[in-house]
Scaffold this active site. Sequence first.
Site, short mmCIF file in Angstrom:
data_model
loop_
_atom_site.label_atom_id
_atom_site.label_comp_id
_atom_site.label_asym_id
_atom_site.label_seq_id
_atom_site.Cartn_x
_atom_site.Cartn_y
_atom_site.Cartn_z
N HIS A 1 0.73 -1.24 0.11
CA HIS A 1 -0.07 0.32 -0.05
C HIS A 1 1.22 1.12 0.12
CE1 HIS A 1 0.63 -0.51 3.89
NE2 HIS A 1 0.31 1.25 4.30
C1 UD1 Z 1 -2.46 5.55 5.22
C2 UD1 Z 1 -1.02 6.63 5.95
C3 UD1 Z 1 -0.29 5.14 6.27
C4 UD1 Z 1 -0.25 4.06 7.06
C5 UD1 Z 1 -1.67 3.28 6.46
C6 UD1 Z 1 -2.33 2.71 6.75
C7 UD1 Z 1 -0.56 8.98 5.90
C8 UD1 Z 1 -0.15 9.26 5.47
N1 UD1 Z 1 -0.95 7.21 5.12
O1 UD1 Z 1 -2.08 5.57 4.48
O2 UD1 Z 1 1.60 5.88 7.03
O3 UD1 Z 1 0.04 2.74 6.32
O4 UD1 Z 1 -2.51 4.60 6.15
O5 UD1 Z 1 -3.15 1.16 5.84
O6 UD1 Z 1 -2.01 8.64 6.69
N2 UD1 Z 1 -9.07 5.01 0.62
C9 UD1 Z 1 -10.25 3.96 0.59
N3 UD1 Z 1 -11.01 3.85 1.73
C10 UD1 Z 1 -10.65 4.03 3.27
C11 UD1 Z 1 -9.37 4.19 3.62
C12 UD1 Z 1 -8.99 5.23 2.17
O7 UD1 Z 1 -11.03 3.69 -0.25
O8 UD1 Z 1 -11.49 3.21 4.31
C13 UD1 Z 1 -8.38 4.79 -0.31
C14 UD1 Z 1 -8.88 6.53 -1.13
O9 UD1 Z 1 -8.79 5.95 -2.60
C15 UD1 Z 1 -7.28 7.24 -0.80
C16 UD1 Z 1 -6.08 6.07 -0.70
O10 UD1 Z 1 -7.24 5.43 -0.51
O11 UD1 Z 1 -7.40 8.34 -1.67
C17 UD1 Z 1 -5.40 6.42 0.62
O12 UD1 Z 1 -5.35 6.95 2.01
P1 UD1 Z 1 -5.01 7.21 2.40
O13 UD1 Z 1 -5.20 7.21 4.26
O14 UD1 Z 1 -4.54 8.43 2.26
O15 UD1 Z 1 -3.82 7.13 2.52
P2 UD1 Z 1 -2.87 5.42 3.08
O16 UD1 Z 1 -2.19 3.89 1.74
O17 UD1 Z 1 -4.17 4.12 3.70
N1 UDP Z 2 -3.72 -6.02 8.67
C1 UDP Z 2 -5.54 -6.38 8.81
N2 UDP Z 2 -6.14 -6.79 7.37
C2 UDP Z 2 -4.99 -6.60 6.68
C3 UDP Z 2 -3.79 -5.99 5.79
C4 UDP Z 2 -3.15 -5.31 7.48
O1 UDP Z 2 -5.69 -6.52 9.30
O2 UDP Z 2 -6.12 -6.93 5.18
C5 UDP Z 2 -3.70 -4.95 9.74
C6 UDP Z 2 -1.98 -6.03 10.48
O3 UDP Z 2 -2.10 -7.48 10.53
C7 UDP Z 2 -1.40 -5.01 10.65
C8 UDP Z 2 -2.41 -3.64 10.46
O4 UDP Z 2 -3.02 -3.95 9.61
O5 UDP Z 2 -2.18 -5.57 12.53
C9 UDP Z 2 -1.55 -2.97 9.63
O6 UDP Z 2 -1.95 -1.68 9.36
P1 UDP Z 2 -0.87 -1.47 7.24
O7 UDP Z 2 0.03 -2.33 6.80
O8 UDP Z 2 -2.59 -0.91 6.91
O9 UDP Z 2 -0.24 -0.29 7.49
P2 UDP Z 2 0.86 0.29 8.31
O10 UDP Z 2 1.34 -0.57 9.70
O11 UDP Z 2 2.02 -0.05 6.87
O12 UDP Z 2 1.00 1.42 8.55
#
Ligand code: UD1
Ligand code: UDP
Length: 381
Positions: A217
Amino acid sequence: MKKIITIVGARPQIIKAAAISRAIRNSFSSDLEEVILHTGQHYDEKMSGDFFSELEIPKPLYNLQVRSSLQGGQTGKMLEGIEEILLKEKPDALLVYGDTNSTIAGALAAVKLHVPVIHIEAGLRSYKKFMPEEINRIVTDHSSTLLFSPTQAGIDNLSNEGFDVNYRGEFSADKPGVFHCGDIMLDNSLYFSSKTDGVALEKFDLEKNKYFLVTIHRPQNTDNTERLASILNTLMSIADEEDCMMVLPLHPRTNKVLTEHYPELWSDLLESPSVRVIPPASYLEMMDMERNAWFIATDSGGVQKEAYFFNKPSLILRSETEWVEICNDNNALLVDADPDKIYNGVNWMKNEMNTTFAPYFGDGKAGEFIVGKIIEFLKGV
Ligand code: UD1
Ligand code: UDP
């Protein structure tokens, strides 16, 4: 009775909140009231709502529903919303997790109102400022009064940035307290893993050790055609050659990119008999898939650590990691998005990796330690 506001927003923060909420409920409910404020950064049920019931987390009292936008716009909306709630709730402190935009927004709103900031997962660094998370971590650490680092590497990073990591006087934003506490994600893995047996293997028709789990991601992988294609094509070839299944719970960011921009790659994934693309998994499903996988390939911070907790090899789809111990000890391998390195990872797992996993992340009781320290601080002990 003291009151803290806990900020959650992105999936991993909701999961981390389970450990602290559990520690408060089990051991400190007469000392501390926790009010949960959800920024709404993640909003799909499978990225947010579902975890509250699955992980026994109290429902948020507030939800700012900021949803997705550009870095600045998203952070700005959160900052404004959190400030308003801090003025209304007047908490004794504000608690933030990790390194997302919700983390920095909470820390900035609070420090400017002179509300002490507590940062859990302090001190981690990638030393790559192109990552939004790196900016978020640095600013949050330097705004905090109590900093809880899961690892010694985190403590060393803070020391290098001028923090007096041994200071034990009166804590403030100018003279913060730094604590090495272990990892609350290990608390959760230990607490929930007994409840996970078989929940995903059955649902997704997987055979123990006959599949590998992939999560992607990070913007540096999703927003770059060559990198995303290189990672996924190489992993698909490994699944074919090794006669095993590749399981891909898809983050919405990656889902959007694949469906909108790479239709060919997307249909290759859907049509391949050795690939199983599934929606974001629940936490218990994820635990089950992690502990029964042959290996894990990921760019997630949390998932690479959970691989380690379950003594599984991981291929880290990045050029660096904040969890340096696991690579230094040869339990995980940095493969970036490089096909040769990813391929070599298979040989590394079979022949070269270290199969002993040192206890770098504590004993599963980080949550109790952290809440105990927060209460000592708030009561002026
Ligand atoms: C965010 C965090 C990242 C973390 C990740 C965990 C920041 C800068 N990034 O990244 O550090 O590792 O969460 O998963 O804070 N979207 C949906 N539905 C949702 C959420 C997101 O469709 O419920 C889509 C949207 O298109 C959005 C994109 O995902 O633009 C990215 O979401 P965003 O929260 O901006 O960043 P993440 O990549 O999820
Ligand atoms: N996770 C989850 N479902 C998924 C992918 C990840 O429950 O499909 C959990 C995972 O086990 C861990 C946490 O989400 O506990 C990690 O989050 P993510 O990878 O979104 O973000 P990061 O840790 O990179 O910030």
